[in-house]
Design a protein around this motif. Structure first.
Motif, PDB file in Angstrom:
ATOM      1  N   LEU A 188       0.828  -1.204   0.000  1.00 52.88           N
ATOM      2  CA  LEU A 188       0.000   0.000   0.000  1.00 52.88           C
ATOM      3  C   LEU A 188       0.866   1.259   0.000  1.00 52.88           C
ATOM      4  O   LEU A 188       0.553   2.245  -0.680  1.00 52.88           O
ATOM      5  CB  LEU A 188      -0.935  -0.015   1.209  1.00 52.88           C
ATOM      6  CG  LEU A 188      -1.999  -1.119   1.209  1.00 52.88           C
ATOM      7  CD1 LEU A 188      -2.811  -1.084   2.504  1.00 52.88           C
ATOM      8  CD2 LEU A 188      -2.922  -1.008   0.009  1.00 52.88           C
ATOM      9  N   GLY A 202      -6.348   1.645  -3.101  1.00 51.50           N
ATOM     10  CA  GLY A 202      -5.717   0.771  -2.122  1.00 51.50           C
ATOM     11  C   GLY A 202      -6.643  -0.344  -1.678  1.00 51.50           C
ATOM     12  O   GLY A 202      -7.807  -0.101  -1.353  1.00 51.50           O
ATOM     13  N   PRO A 260      -6.308  -3.402   1.024  1.00 54.22           N
ATOM     14  CA  PRO A 260      -5.525  -4.150   2.015  1.00 54.22           C
ATOM     15  C   PRO A 260      -5.916  -5.623   2.054  1.00 54.22           C
ATOM     16  O   PRO A 260      -7.095  -5.973   1.955  1.00 54.22           O
ATOM     17  CB  PRO A 260      -5.876  -3.452   3.335  1.00 54.22           C
ATOM     18  CG  PRO A 260      -7.219  -2.833   3.094  1.00 54.22           C
ATOM     19  CD  PRO A 260      -7.259  -2.459   1.644  1.00 54.22           C
ATOM     20  N   GLU A 315      -3.961   2.095   4.449  1.00 55.10           N
ATOM     21  CA  GLU A 315      -5.022   2.332   3.482  1.00 55.10           C
ATOM     22  C   GLU A 315      -5.691   3.696   3.656  1.00 55.10           C
ATOM     23  O   GLU A 315      -6.291   4.230   2.716  1.00 55.10           O
ATOM     24  CB  GLU A 315      -6.083   1.219   3.573  1.00 55.10           C
ATOM     25  CG  GLU A 315      -6.848   1.159   4.880  1.00 55.10           C
ATOM     26  CD  GLU A 315      -6.156   0.347   5.971  1.00 55.10           C
ATOM     27  OE1 GLU A 315      -6.810   0.034   6.977  1.00 55.10           O
ATOM     28  OE2 GLU A 315      -4.948   0.045   5.816  1.00 55.10           O
ATOM     29  N   VAL A 330     -10.604   3.312  -1.697  1.00 54.73           N
ATOM     30  CA  VAL A 330     -10.162   2.150  -0.934  1.00 54.73           C
ATOM     31  C   VAL A 330     -11.260   1.093  -0.975  1.00 54.73           C
ATOM     32  O   VAL A 330     -12.449   1.420  -0.892  1.00 54.73           O
ATOM     33  CB  VAL A 330      -9.824   2.540   0.527  1.00 54.73           C
ATOM     34  CG1 VAL A 330      -9.635   1.297   1.387  1.00 54.73           C
ATOM     35  CG2 VAL A 330      -8.559   3.397   0.573  1.00 54.73           C
TER      36      VAL A 330
END
Length: 351
Positions: free
Chosen positions: A96, A130, A132, A140, A166
Motif C-alpha cells: 500500500l 488501495g 488491504p 489504506e 479504498v
C-alpha cells in the motif's frame, strides 16, 4: 481523508466496475502492484485486467524503499508511452505504501527520497486505489507512505498521498498467518494507545482512537467468530489510521523506525519488541498487550540487540530521535530533556 471507500465481504469483486469510469482510453493501463504471496494463486485470476493493464508482483519481505519506488516508476515510464490511468496497490502496508509512492512519483519529477518529509509534494498523485489484504497498519487511510531511504526511514507525508479509493474486503485477510495477523494487528493497537495518550490528542482523533481500541480488545481478548473478527480488525485498522492522521503516534513507532533502518525488522514486530518495555510511559496499554500475548501464545524474539556495537546503538538512537513529532506527541515540547540518548539506548538494550 480518503474520498471514496467500500466495505464488505466480497466487495473486491466490484473493483472492475470501480475502475472502468477512470480508464482514460485503451492505451492508458492500470498498473496493479500486488503482494507476491498471491502469485500463482486463485486470487490473482480475480483481478479485473483489461487492454494492456499490467500486473506486477512485489515481495513484501522487506520494508518499502525509496530506490524500489524509483525503479518501479522508471519501469512504468519506459514501458508505456501514455501515462497510466492509475495505480492499484493490493497487499499489506508495504504494498500500500509502495503504490502511494509510485502514484506520487509518476506525477512529480525527481527521486522518492527527495519527498521524504512533510508537504514536499507539489502536484497531485496519479489516481490510485488501495486494497488491504491484511489489517492493522492503517496504510489504506494514511496520508503518509513510509519509506526506507538511503539516509533515513521517513514518510512522504502530504495531502496528495492519500488514496482516491479504498476497497475494504475482510475476506482477503483469510490467508494471513497467525503471527503476522497478530503483529500487524498490534500495530493498530499501539497506534491507538499512542494516539490516545499523546499531547496532540483532540476530539476528532480521540473518537476514532477509542473506537479502534474497543475493536482491538474485541478481536484480541474476546472469543468471537472468525468472520466477525476479520470485519472488526479491518475496521479497527481504518479507525486507527484515522486517529493518527489527526494526531500522531509515539515512542514505540519512533523506536521501531530505528530497528527497521538498522536491522531490517518489519514494522509490526518492531513495534511489539519495543512496546513490551514501555510500561513506564503506557502502563495500561502494556498491561493489555501482555494479556494479548498470553492469550494468543505469542513468543517475541529475545536478545535482538544483545550483540550490537556502540556504533549500532548510535544509529538506532539517531534514527529514532529524528522522529521529533512523535516524541513531542508522546512526551510534550520538553521531550528532549526527558528522553536523552542514554535513556533511549538503555531501552534498546532490553530488547
Amino acid at each position: 481523508m480518503v474520498p471514496r471507500v467500500i466495505f464488505g465481504q466480497g466487495s473486491f469483486d466490484q473493483l472492475g466496475e470501480i475502475l472502468l469510469p477512470k480508464r482514460r482510453n485503451s492505451d492508458a493501463p492500470f498498473i496493479f502492484l500486488v503482494d507476491d504471496f498471491f502469485e500463482n494463486r486463485e486470487f490473482a485470476q480475480r483481478i479485473p485486467l483489461m487492454f494492456n493493464d499490467e500486473l506486477i508482483f512485489v515481495s513484501a519481505e522487506e520494508e518499502p524503499k525509496t530506490e524500489q519506488v524509483d525503479i518501479l516508476v522508471s519501469r512504468i515510464k519506459e514501458r508505456y508511452e501514455e501515462q497510466p490511468s492509475g495505480i492499484v496497490g493490493i497487499g499489506g502496508g508495504t504494498l500500500l505504501d509502495l503504490a502511494k509512492a509510485v502514484a506520487i512519483l509518476l506525477n512529480n519529477n525527481g527521486l522518492a527520497q527527495e519527498y521524504q518529509g512533510w508537504d514536499l509534494v507539489s502536484k497531485p498523485s496519479l489516481y490510485h486505489v488501495g486494497i488491504p489484504t491484511i489489517s492493522g497498519t492503517g496504510a489504506e487511510v494514511s496520508r503518509t507512505t513510509v519509506l526506507l531511504g538511503p539516509e533515513k526511514k521517513l514518510g512522504i507525508n502530504s495531502d496528495y498521498t492519500t488514496y482516491d479509493q479504498v476497497v475494504l474486503d475482510p475476506d482477503l485477510t483469510k490467508t494471513v498467518p497467525k503471527e503476522q495477523w497478530f503483529y500487524t494487528g498490534m500495530d493498530c493497537f499501539i497506534h491507538c494507545i499512542e494516539s490516545l495518550n499523546g499531547t496532540y490528542l483532540n476530539a476528532f482523533s480521540e473518537s476514532y482512537g477509542e473506537k479502534a481500541l474497543e475493536l482491538c480488545k474485541d478481536v484480541f481478548l474476546e472469543d468471537i467468530p472468525e468472520d466477525e473478527s476479520r470485519d472488526k480488525l479491518m475496521m479497527a485498522s481504518w479507525h486507527g489510521g484515522m486517529s493518527i492522521a489527526y494526531s500522531q503516534v509515539g515512542i514505540a513507532h519512533a523506536m521501531s523506525y530505528g530497528l527497521s533502518y538498522l536491522l531490517g525488522i518489519k514494522h509490526g514486530i518492531g513495534n511489539c519488541l519495543v512496546f513490551q518495555h514501555l510500561d513506564e510511559f503506557y502502563p495500561k496499554g502494556v498491561e493489555l498487550f501482555q494479556k494479548m500475548l498470553e492469550k494468543h501464545k505469542i513468543d517475541l524474539p529475545k536478545e535482538v540487540c544483545a550483540h550490537l556495537t556502540q556504533n549500532d546503538f548510535d544509529i538506532l538512537v539517531n534514527v529514532a530521535l529524528g522522529m521529533e513529532a512523535l516524541w513531542e506527541n508522546a512526551l510534550g515540547k520538553e521531550w528532549k530533556k526527558i528522553m536523552t540518548p542514554e535513556r533511549l539506548q538503555a531501552i534498546y538494550q532490553k530488547i
